[in-house]
Motif scaffolding. Structure first.
Motif, PDB file in Angstrom:
ATOM      1  N   MET A   1       0.846  -1.193   0.000  1.00 54.56           N
ATOM      2  CA  MET A   1       0.000   0.000   0.000  1.00 54.56           C
ATOM      3  C   MET A   1       0.882   1.243   0.000  1.00 54.56           C
ATOM      4  SD  MET A   1      -3.106   0.878   2.620  1.00 54.56           S
ATOM      5  CE  MET A   1      -4.165   2.255   2.293  1.00 54.56           C
ATOM      6  N   SER A   2       0.623   2.165  -0.958  1.00 54.98           N
ATOM      7  CA  SER A   2       1.495   3.340  -1.089  1.00 54.98           C
ATOM      8  C   SER A   2       1.292   4.304   0.067  1.00 54.98           C
ATOM      9  CB  SER A   2       1.198   4.046  -2.411  1.00 54.98           C
ATOM     10  OG  SER A   2      -0.141   4.478  -2.458  1.00 54.98           O
ATOM     11  N   LYS A   3       2.392   4.938   0.427  1.00 56.62           N
ATOM     12  CA  LYS A   3       2.359   5.896   1.526  1.00 56.62           C
ATOM     13  C   LYS A   3       1.744   7.217   1.056  1.00 56.62           C
ATOM     14  CE  LYS A   3       5.446   8.134   4.820  1.00 56.62           C
ATOM     15  NZ  LYS A   3       6.870   8.334   5.230  1.00 56.62           N
ATOM     16  N   GLN A   4       0.919   7.873   1.905  1.00 49.22           N
ATOM     17  CA  GLN A   4       0.306   9.162   1.555  1.00 49.22           C
ATOM     18  C   GLN A   4       1.392  10.217   1.411  1.00 49.22           C
ATOM     19  OE1 GLN A   4      -2.662  10.431   4.325  1.00 49.22           O
ATOM     20  NE2 GLN A   4      -3.066  12.365   3.289  1.00 49.22           N
ATOM     21  N   ARG A   5       1.368  10.921   0.265  1.00 48.71           N
ATOM     22  CA  ARG A   5       2.440  11.891   0.000  1.00 48.71           C
ATOM     23  C   ARG A   5       2.288  13.165   0.827  1.00 48.71           C
ATOM     24  NH1 ARG A   5       4.408  14.475  -5.846  1.00 48.71           N
ATOM     25  NH2 ARG A   5       5.788  16.048  -4.902  1.00 48.71           N
ATOM     26  N   PHE A   6       1.088  13.750   0.895  1.00 52.14           N
ATOM     27  CA  PHE A   6       0.869  15.026   1.586  1.00 52.14           C
ATOM     28  C   PHE A   6       0.198  14.765   2.930  1.00 52.14           C
ATOM     29  CE2 PHE A   6       1.057  16.198  -2.886  1.00 52.14           C
ATOM     30  CZ  PHE A   6       1.979  17.235  -2.860  1.00 52.14           C
ATOM     31  N   LEU A   7       0.878  15.132   3.987  1.00 54.42           N
ATOM     32  CA  LEU A   7       0.357  14.910   5.333  1.00 54.42           C
ATOM     33  C   LEU A   7      -0.073  16.233   5.953  1.00 54.42           C
ATOM     34  CD1 LEU A   7       3.033  12.413   6.703  1.00 54.42           C
ATOM     35  CD2 LEU A   7       0.733  11.880   5.849  1.00 54.42           C
ATOM     36  N   PRO A   8      -1.357  16.350   6.355  1.00 53.24           N
ATOM     37  CA  PRO A   8      -1.801  17.593   7.026  1.00 53.24           C
ATOM     38  C   PRO A   8      -1.145  17.718   8.395  1.00 53.24           C
ATOM     39  CG  PRO A   8      -3.529  15.933   7.073  1.00 53.24           C
ATOM     40  CD  PRO A   8      -2.449  15.370   6.212  1.00 53.24           C
ATOM     41  N   LEU A   9      -0.837  18.950   8.793  1.00 58.73           N
ATOM     42  CA  LEU A   9      -0.212  19.205  10.086  1.00 58.73           C
ATOM     43  C   LEU A   9      -1.302  19.510  11.110  1.00 58.73           C
ATOM     44  CD1 LEU A   9       2.852  21.359   8.997  1.00 58.73           C
ATOM     45  CD2 LEU A   9       2.674  18.873   9.210  1.00 58.73           C
ATOM     46  N   LYS A  10      -1.263  18.830  12.232  1.00 56.54           N
ATOM     47  CA  LYS A  10      -2.325  18.941  13.233  1.00 56.54           C
ATOM     48  C   LYS A  10      -2.516  20.363  13.740  1.00 56.54           C
ATOM     49  CE  LYS A  10      -2.083  14.175  14.964  1.00 56.54           C
ATOM     50  NZ  LYS A  10      -1.843  13.329  16.156  1.00 56.54           N
ATOM     51  N   ASN A  11      -1.429  21.048  14.026  1.00 58.95           N
ATOM     52  CA  ASN A  11      -1.523  22.375  14.662  1.00 58.95           C
ATOM     53  C   ASN A  11      -1.527  23.530  13.660  1.00 58.95           C
ATOM     54  OD1 ASN A  11      -1.487  21.153  17.200  1.00 58.95           O
ATOM     55  ND2 ASN A  11       0.759  21.104  17.217  1.00 58.95           N
ATOM     56  N   HIS A  12      -1.525  23.219  12.368  1.00 59.36           N
ATOM     57  CA  HIS A  12      -1.456  24.272  11.347  1.00 59.36           C
ATOM     58  C   HIS A  12      -2.446  23.960  10.231  1.00 59.36           C
ATOM     59  CE1 HIS A  12       2.079  25.906  13.334  1.00 59.36           C
ATOM     60  NE2 HIS A  12       2.638  24.699  13.299  1.00 59.36           N
ATOM     61  N   GLU A  13      -3.665  24.407  10.428  1.00 55.97           N
ATOM     62  CA  GLU A  13      -4.705  24.145   9.434  1.00 55.97           C
ATOM     63  C   GLU A  13      -4.350  24.815   8.108  1.00 55.97           C
ATOM     64  OE1 GLU A  13      -9.523  24.841   8.793  1.00 55.97           O
ATOM     65  OE2 GLU A  13      -8.550  25.426  10.677  1.00 55.97           O
ATOM     66  N   GLY A  14      -4.526  24.084   7.018  1.00 54.25           N
ATOM     67  CA  GLY A  14      -4.244  24.636   5.696  1.00 54.25           C
ATOM     68  C   GLY A  14      -2.813  24.438   5.243  1.00 54.25           C
ATOM     69  N   ILE A  15      -1.992  23.775   6.059  1.00 53.68           N
ATOM     70  CA  ILE A  15      -0.591  23.513   5.687  1.00 53.68           C
ATOM     71  C   ILE A  15      -0.353  22.001   5.700  1.00 53.68           C
ATOM     72  CG2 ILE A  15       1.830  23.896   6.293  1.00 53.68           C
ATOM     73  CD1 ILE A  15       0.996  26.505   7.605  1.00 53.68           C
ATOM     74  N   ARG A  16       0.257  21.493   4.613  1.00 48.59           N
ATOM     75  CA  ARG A  16       0.567  20.064   4.510  1.00 48.59           C
ATOM     76  C   ARG A  16       2.055  19.881   4.209  1.00 48.59           C
ATOM     77  NH1 ARG A  16      -3.279  17.493   0.158  1.00 48.59           N
ATOM     78  NH2 ARG A  16      -2.300  19.136  -1.092  1.00 48.59           N
ATOM     79  N   LYS A  17       2.585  18.764   4.669  1.00 45.84           N
ATOM     80  CA  LYS A  17       3.984  18.449   4.399  1.00 45.84           C
ATOM     81  C   LYS A  17       4.072  17.461   3.239  1.00 45.84           C
ATOM     82  CE  LYS A  17       8.306  16.911   6.468  1.00 45.84           C
ATOM     83  NZ  LYS A  17       9.004  16.476   7.701  1.00 45.84           N
ATOM     84  N   ASP A  18       4.942  17.788   2.278  1.00 45.48           N
ATOM     85  CA  ASP A  18       5.186  16.903   1.143  1.00 45.48           C
ATOM     86  C   ASP A  18       6.253  15.894   1.578  1.00 45.48           C
ATOM     87  OD1 ASP A  18       5.916  15.638  -1.194  1.00 45.48           O
ATOM     88  OD2 ASP A  18       5.812  17.469  -2.408  1.00 45.48           O
ATOM     89  N   THR A  19       5.843  14.642   1.795  1.00 43.30           N
ATOM     90  CA  THR A  19       6.773  13.627   2.299  1.00 43.30           C
ATOM     91  C   THR A  19       7.851  13.272   1.278  1.00 43.30           C
ATOM     92  OG1 THR A  19       5.264  11.888   1.549  1.00 43.30           O
ATOM     93  CG2 THR A  19       5.041  12.640   3.836  1.00 43.30           C
ATOM     94  N   LEU A  20       7.596  13.587   0.000  1.00 42.24           N
ATOM     95  CA  LEU A  20       8.567  13.269  -1.037  1.00 42.24           C
ATOM     96  C   LEU A  20       9.714  14.277  -1.058  1.00 42.24           C
ATOM     97  CD1 LEU A  20       9.222  11.331  -3.392  1.00 42.24           C
ATOM     98  CD2 LEU A  20       7.970  12.914  -4.895  1.00 42.24           C
ATOM     99  N   THR A  21       9.393  15.549  -0.922  1.00 41.78           N
ATOM    100  CA  THR A  21      10.415  16.608  -0.999  1.00 41.78           C
ATOM    101  C   THR A  21      10.795  17.157   0.369  1.00 41.78           C
ATOM    102  OG1 THR A  21       8.754  18.346  -1.231  1.00 41.78           O
ATOM    103  CG2 THR A  21       9.536  17.290  -3.262  1.00 41.78           C
ATOM    104  N   GLY A  22       9.951  16.913   1.367  1.00 41.57           N
ATOM    105  CA  GLY A  22      10.199  17.469   2.692  1.00 41.57           C
ATOM    106  C   GLY A  22       9.796  18.927   2.826  1.00 41.57           C
TER     107      GLY A  22
END
Length: 436
Positions: A1-22
């Motif tokens: 199962m592929s890993k989710q690329r964009f992870l939402p940040l709990k304490n920062h609504e509207g900001i996601r982390k790109d797991t591929l590029t960091g």
């Protein structure tokens, strides 16, 4: 199962982390449009999310970056905070509240102007949250407004002073009623930015006694001469003469009360209602001189037998106008037409035009003869400033008296035109005055 690329940040609504590029992707919706930007540091993404607005350029955003300030033993970051604490409203929602609760307290003509102001001036800001409206946003907003005027070559526009004052009134109302922590962001610099070209102030000439006489003689009909003559001696607004009721006339004690005002539609200038309070919200007593008494006696003889179809709002009784056509109130265009027609006939147009000339003329003539206090009393103004700066001119003879008074003090001679010495300089000066 592929890993989710964009992870939402709990304490920062509207900001996601790109797991591929960091990197961090920030998104923000403004109105119906969504904006997004990628950052290598989360602090930069948070700052962009908090402060970005399309009216602001990237250069301005970078200039707004946080400054460091020492407090005690540690360093803290000082950042611009949201304007106020109430997060509920956009400017559009505040405008609707303003219309709902404030408009019923003001006049219809003022409402019309405010509606046009909202449509033409700040419609681009409507989607903004109140917390987002700050001086920096208004800087760019005003620059774009000025650029648009210059692009369209609008020669009638000198500045945005009235627009900014109206917006300031709206924001003050919001601060007063909804968010006491909100800071009205309109500053002096916004008035400066909004200046397109300087207004050259001209001393608007007022009619002299002889010009008033010539104007009155040029009115073809007795009805309009009576109207204009009463208008002049009342030193009133044309709405006050148009709305004058017989219940306000006291022949026995020799005065009339200024308490009712005609309200004319902004669009066709026809009578819409009788407002039972003057513009300054204070009733005024005007003593009746001989010409005024004669005018009112003539009008009483021509009092209408046809009931007026308009009623007084407070009592429901039929209105009874001193000046009427078949019992019905005058419309503004009829008055304006008769005034301008007479001014043209007298050769005074376009130097003098429309209906406000008689109020200014009366006030100015009174000031020249009796002083500023008398002029203020005659026209019923609350403050001296508007009478002094707008409606009247300083008496001409004062400068003359001042010059010769100081001459006498400095030289010790009494040769000025106001000296009791009937010789030399006085005679020469009087000769010059007569030969002007």
């Amino acid at each position: 199962m592929s890993k989710q690329r964009f992870l939402p940040l709990k304490n920062h609504e509207g900001i996601r982390k790109d797991t591929l590029t960091g990197r961090y992707v920030a998104r923000k919706r403004i109105g119906k449009k969504q904006y997004a930007k990628t950052f290598s540091k989360i602090a930069d993404a948070v700052h962009w999310k908090r402060h970005f607005h399309p009216l602001l350029t990237n250069t301005e955003l970078r200039a707004e970056t946080s400054k460091k300030k020492r407090r005690g033993q540690g360093l803290i970051t000082v950042q611009s905070r949201p304007n106020g604490v109430d997060q509920r409203f956009t400017l559009e929602e505040v405008w609707e509240l303003y219309r709902k609760f404030h408009f019923p307290t003001i006049e219809q003509q003022t409402i019309y102007h405010l509606e046009k102001f909202a449509e033409n001036f700040f419609s681009e800001l409507m989607h903004l949250k109140m917390q987002e409206i700050n001086p920096e946003v208004l800087d760019v907003f005003m620059e774009k407004k000025v650029a648009n005027v210059k692009k369209n070559n609008n020669r009638r526009r000198h500045n945005f002073d009235k627009d900014l004052k109206s917006l300031k009134a709206l924001l003050n109302w919001y601060r007063e009623n909804y968010d006491g922590m909100f800071t009205v962001p309109i500053l002096k610099r916004h008035f400066s930015i909004g200046t397109i070209k300087k207004i050259v102030k001209r001393n608007v000439e007022k009619m002299s006694v002889e010009q008033v006489k010539l104007f009155l003689r040029s009115l073809d009909e007795e009805f309009w001469r009576d109207f204009a003559q009463l208008h002049f001696f009342m030193a009133g607004r044309v709405q006050e003469v148009g709305g004058l009721q017989w219940s306000s006339i006291d022949f026995q004690r020799g005065f009339l009360k200024v308490q009712d005002v005609s309200v004319w539609s902004y669009f066709d200038r026809n009578f819409t209602e009788l407002k039972e309070v003057p513009k300054n919200h204070e009733q005024r007593i005007v003593p009746m001189n001989g010409p005024m008494t004669n005018v009112l006696k003539r009008r009483w003889e021509n009092r209408s037998k046809t009931p007026c179809r308009f009623q007084r709002q407070s009592t429901g009784e039929a209105l009874d106008f001193v000046f009427h056509i078949d019992g019905q109130p005058l419309n503004y265009r009829s008055i304006q037409y008769q005034y301008n027609k007479a001014l043209k006939k007298a050769g005074l147009y376009p130097k003098f035009r429309s209906t406000h000339i008689l109020r200014k003329a009366m006030a100015n003539i009174v000031r020249q003869e009796l002083g500023l206090d008398a002029a203020q009393a005659a026209g019923g103004w609350k403050t001296r400033e508007i009478v002094e700066k707008t409606y009247t001119d300083a008496p001409n003879q004062l400068a003359e008296k001042a010059v010769f008074h100081v001459e006498k003090l400095v030289t010790g001679e009494s040769g000025g035109p106001f000296s009791s010495d009937p010789t030399t300089v006085k005679q020469k000066h009087l000769k010059l005055l007569l030969n002007r």
